[in-house]
Design an enzyme around this catalytic site. Structure first.
Site, PDB file in Angstrom:
ATOM      1  N   GLU A   1      46.224  63.344 -30.509  1.00  0.00           N
ATOM      2  CA  GLU A   1      45.153  62.892 -29.638  1.00  0.00           C
ATOM      3  C   GLU A   1      44.136  64.003 -29.416  1.00  0.00           C
ATOM      4  O   GLU A   1      44.445  65.181 -29.526  1.00  0.00           O
ATOM      5  CB  GLU A   1      45.744  62.445 -28.296  1.00  0.00           C
ATOM      6  CG  GLU A   1      46.545  61.181 -28.468  1.00  0.00           C
ATOM      7  CD  GLU A   1      47.219  60.716 -27.196  1.00  0.00           C
ATOM      8  OE1 GLU A   1      47.309  59.500 -27.008  1.00  0.00           O
ATOM      9  OE2 GLU A   1      47.656  61.551 -26.383  1.00  0.00           O
TER      10      GLU A   1
ATOM     11  N   CYS B   1      38.858  68.637 -26.035  1.00  0.00           N
ATOM     12  CA  CYS B   1      40.209  69.191 -25.963  1.00  0.00           C
ATOM     13  C   CYS B   1      40.914  68.837 -27.270  1.00  0.00           C
ATOM     14  O   CYS B   1      41.111  67.670 -27.596  1.00  0.00           O
ATOM     15  CB  CYS B   1      40.906  68.583 -24.749  1.00  0.00           C
ATOM     16  SG  CYS B   1      42.577  69.169 -24.534  1.00  0.00           S
TER      17      CYS B   1
ATOM     18  N   CYS C   1      55.212  69.326 -29.841  1.00  0.00           N
ATOM     19  CA  CYS C   1      55.323  70.745 -29.497  1.00  0.00           C
ATOM     20  C   CYS C   1      56.804  71.069 -29.396  1.00  0.00           C
ATOM     21  O   CYS C   1      57.575  70.273 -28.857  1.00  0.00           O
ATOM     22  CB  CYS C   1      54.635  71.023 -28.162  1.00  0.00           C
ATOM     23  SG  CYS C   1      54.595  72.770 -27.729  1.00  0.00           S
TER      24      CYS C   1
ATOM     25  N   CYS D   1      58.063  72.501 -22.206  1.00  0.00           N
ATOM     26  CA  CYS D   1      57.816  72.856 -20.807  1.00  0.00           C
ATOM     27  C   CYS D   1      58.196  71.632 -19.974  1.00  0.00           C
ATOM     28  O   CYS D   1      57.879  70.502 -20.348  1.00  0.00           O
ATOM     29  CB  CYS D   1      56.349  73.237 -20.596  1.00  0.00           C
ATOM     30  SG  CYS D   1      55.902  74.666 -21.595  1.00  0.00           S
TER      31      CYS D   1
ATOM     32  N   CYS E   1      55.530  68.916 -18.943  1.00  0.00           N
ATOM     33  CA  CYS E   1      54.525  68.503 -19.934  1.00  0.00           C
ATOM     34  C   CYS E   1      55.007  67.333 -20.789  1.00  0.00           C
ATOM     35  O   CYS E   1      56.103  67.376 -21.347  1.00  0.00           O
ATOM     36  CB  CYS E   1      54.173  69.698 -20.826  1.00  0.00           C
ATOM     37  SG  CYS E   1      53.074  69.272 -22.186  1.00  0.00           S
TER      38      CYS E   1
ATOM     39  N   CYS F   1      45.410  66.650 -18.650  1.00  0.00           N
ATOM     40  CA  CYS F   1      46.269  67.736 -19.131  1.00  0.00           C
ATOM     41  C   CYS F   1      47.725  67.321 -19.131  1.00  0.00           C
ATOM     42  O   CYS F   1      48.220  66.832 -18.115  1.00  0.00           O
ATOM     43  CB  CYS F   1      46.208  68.934 -18.195  1.00  0.00           C
ATOM     44  SG  CYS F   1      44.644  69.709 -18.120  1.00  0.00           S
TER      45      CYS F   1
HETATM   46  N1  SAH Z   1      50.498  74.655 -25.505  1.00  0.00           N
HETATM   47  C1  SAH Z   1      49.382  75.259 -24.889  1.00  0.00           C
HETATM   48  C2  SAH Z   1      48.148  74.405 -24.850  1.00  0.00           C
HETATM   49  C3  SAH Z   1      48.305  72.940 -24.515  1.00  0.00           C
HETATM   50  S1  SAH Z   1      48.717  72.488 -22.880  1.00  0.00           S
HETATM   51  C4  SAH Z   1      49.742  75.731 -23.504  1.00  0.00           C
HETATM   52  O1  SAH Z   1      50.788  75.343 -22.994  1.00  0.00           O
HETATM   53  O2  SAH Z   1      48.979  76.511 -22.946  1.00  0.00           O
HETATM   54  C5  SAH Z   1      47.206  72.682 -21.948  1.00  0.00           C
HETATM   55  C6  SAH Z   1      47.443  72.966 -20.445  1.00  0.00           C
HETATM   56  O3  SAH Z   1      47.900  71.789 -19.758  1.00  0.00           O
HETATM   57  C7  SAH Z   1      48.508  74.030 -20.219  1.00  0.00           C
HETATM   58  O4  SAH Z   1      48.118  74.937 -19.223  1.00  0.00           O
HETATM   59  C8  SAH Z   1      49.654  73.193 -19.754  1.00  0.00           C
HETATM   60  O5  SAH Z   1      50.595  73.963 -19.057  1.00  0.00           O
HETATM   61  C9  SAH Z   1      48.979  72.152 -18.912  1.00  0.00           C
HETATM   62  N2  SAH Z   1      49.817  70.987 -18.624  1.00  0.00           N
HETATM   63  C10 SAH Z   1      50.827  70.486 -19.364  1.00  0.00           C
HETATM   64  N3  SAH Z   1      51.366  69.394 -18.756  1.00  0.00           N
HETATM   65  C11 SAH Z   1      50.672  69.186 -17.614  1.00  0.00           C
HETATM   66  C12 SAH Z   1      50.728  68.199 -16.589  1.00  0.00           C
HETATM   67  N4  SAH Z   1      51.601  67.200 -16.642  1.00  0.00           N
HETATM   68  N5  SAH Z   1      49.860  68.286 -15.564  1.00  0.00           N
HETATM   69  C13 SAH Z   1      48.927  69.269 -15.544  1.00  0.00           C
HETATM   70  N6  SAH Z   1      48.819  70.227 -16.484  1.00  0.00           N
HETATM   71  C14 SAH Z   1      49.682  70.195 -17.516  1.00  0.00           C
HETATM   72 FE1  SF4 Z   2      53.890  72.741 -25.510  1.00  0.00          FE
HETATM   73 FE2  SF4 Z   2      53.198  71.318 -23.365  1.00  0.00          FE
HETATM   74 FE3  SF4 Z   2      54.435  73.664 -23.053  1.00  0.00          FE
HETATM   75 FE4  SF4 Z   2      51.885  73.622 -23.944  1.00  0.00          FE
HETATM   76  S1  SF4 Z   2      52.615  72.946 -21.930  1.00  0.00           S
HETATM   77  S2  SF4 Z   2      53.606  74.845 -24.764  1.00  0.00           S
HETATM   78  S3  SF4 Z   2      51.937  71.715 -25.181  1.00  0.00           S
HETATM   79  S4  SF4 Z   2      55.307  71.813 -24.028  1.00  0.00           S
END
Ligand code: SAH
Ligand code: SF4
Length: 403
Positions: free
Chosen positions: A126, A139, A146, A150, A153, A378
């Site tokens: 996406e 974005c 991934c 996390c 996420c 995000c």
């Molecule tokens: N993998 C990279 C880039 C993609 S995520 C990273 O983790 O930095 C982009 C941003 O969105 C990151 O700061 C991530 O921590 C945040 N993010 C992920 N899941 C989220 C959520 N459910 N609500 C708000 N921010 C989130």
């Molecule tokens: Fe991967 Fe989501 Fe963690 Fe970014 S925030 S490193 S996309 S699992």
């Protein structure tokens, strides 16, 4: 082509999706995403004499990245024979648009289809466009899924299927310019572009796909092409420490760090990669980031999770940790997704946290969630085809920690 003329795509809402089984992968390679040197080499492979290659590569570069040509037939200053020859061997295709969704706040999300492994198989990623008054931010994704899991996420619940190629990364920006009718000859009173900024904050961890991300961003920032300056490109990482210095040296874009917690114990849980590269190592790498300065600050992203990381004690420690780093702090209200186990902090608490950080001298904007109604905010990105069981997820997490 204007938005409304585009084939098969509605002005708003979701398109009917073609069944994945009917997916036919491209038969010819696309020239999108190749460096100038690689382009010359491909021209050589179809018999273009050496002394013409540089000039031809330059022409193609201009047509692809300034004019947004979607076929060789559009490239009117290239000889007819040459166009036919190119047509026979290559395309200038970008990823295929499967759906386009438009949020009630103007955010657009495209689901893109890429070749998968095996006959009839496809992958999906996406890409999200966020219009604001003074800019338009795209974005962009770097991986299908991934590996990093996390805990807050959505993308992390999806199996990593593969890294994107440089062409598939550049292709996302081209799709956005196609769909928004945002190439050079766009008729606007002042010629302003819609896509002005890029954030590598879509699906995937860009620093686990370093070479392709670097090659793509060098194309995107080339000022004889797409021409988005490095200062307007931000790469976000969850903290792949060994590739942070390389990002500054080899790409030279702005850096964002997904910090989210100020104690290793909690960060280990939220961002499991922290077990490999703990907070101190991560911040040392930030202190040494090539090219950072007060006018080129590193952004620290901090997702606000109710009762988890949002106390004023956390804010105090955050300020202490960032001492000496040219930093700004970006507070992100948690965006829930189906099955997520956290809640977004209360607005009141987000404001208190933000105020503390602001009074300590840091700019601390709260990121307004955009496109929540179409799951474009995000951490909400995830393609439907890539669901993963809890057990698979655990196995992948273990794998990511050992590689
Ligand atoms: N993998 C990279 C880039 C993609 S995520 C990273 O983790 O930095 C982009 C941003 O969105 C990151 O700061 C991530 O921590 C945040 N993010 C992920 N899941 C989220 C959520 N459910 N609500 C708000 N921010 C989130
Ligand atoms: Fe991967 Fe989501 Fe963690 Fe970014 S925030 S490193 S996309 S699992």
């Amino acid at each position: 082509m204007t938005m409304t003329e585009a084939p098969g795509i509605l002005e708003s809402g979701v398109l009917e999706k073609t069944a994945l089984e009917t997916y036919v992968p491209p038969t010819k390679p696309s020239l999108v995403g190749l460096s100038r040197a690689e382009l010359s080499e491909r021209l050589g492979s179809i018999g273009v004499p050496e002394k013409q290659r540089k000039m031809r590569a330059q022409q193609l570069w201009h047509w692809m990245y300034v004019r947004g040509a979607q076929t060789f037939a559009d490239m009117t200053n290239v000889s007819k024979d040459m166009r036919a020859e190119l047509e026979q061997h290559f395309t200038v295709d970008r990823p295929e648009v499967v759906t386009e969704q438009i949020s009630n706040d103007g955010t657009r999300k495209w689901l893109l289809r890429l070749p998968g492994d095996g006959v009839g198989r496809a992958h999906e990623v996406e890409c999200v466009y966020i219009p604001e008054t003074d800019r338009g931010t795209l974005c962009v994704s770097s991986q299908v899924g991934c590996t990093l899991n996390c805990s807050f996420c959505h993308t992390g619940t999806q199996r990593l299927v593969r890294n994107l190629t440089a062409g598939e990364i550049v292709g996302q920006i081209m799709v956005a310019r196609d769909r928004l009718n945002d190439w050079i000859d766009r008729e606007t009173p002042n010629g302003n572009r819609l896509v002005t900024n890029i954030v590598m904050m879509g699906m995937g961890e860009p620093l686990y796909n370093f070479d392709a991300v670097r090659d793509a961003l060098l194309i995107v920032s080339d000022n004889e092409g797409i021409g988005i300056s490095r200062r307007r490109i931000t790469l976000s990482t969850s903290g792949v420490v060994p590739n942070i210095a390389r990002t500054g040296d080899e790409i030279g874009v702005m850096l964002a760090i997904s910090l989210h917690a100020v104690r290793d114990e909690l960060r280990n849980e939220l961002v499991p990669l922290n077990r490999k590269y703990p907070i101190k190592e991560l911040l040392d790498a930030c202190r040494a980031y090539p090219g950072s300065s007060n006018s080129r600050r590193i952004t620290f992203e901090y997702v606000m999770l109710k009762g988890v990381n949002d106390s004023l004690d956390d804010a105090r420690l955050l300020v202490k940790l960032l001492k000496g780093i040219p930093a700004k702090i970006n507070l992100i209200p948690f965006n829930p997704w189906p099955g997520s186990k956290y809640e977004c902090s209360d607005w009141d608490q987000i404001e208190k946290f933000s105020e503390y950080v602001f009074n300590a001298g840091y700019s601390s904007p709260v990121r307004t969630p955009r496109g929540r109604d179409i799951l474009a905010a995000c951490g909400q990105l995830k393609s439907e085809t890539e669901k993963l069981s809890a057990r698979e997820r655990q196995a992948l997490r273990a794998m990511a920690m050992t590689d």
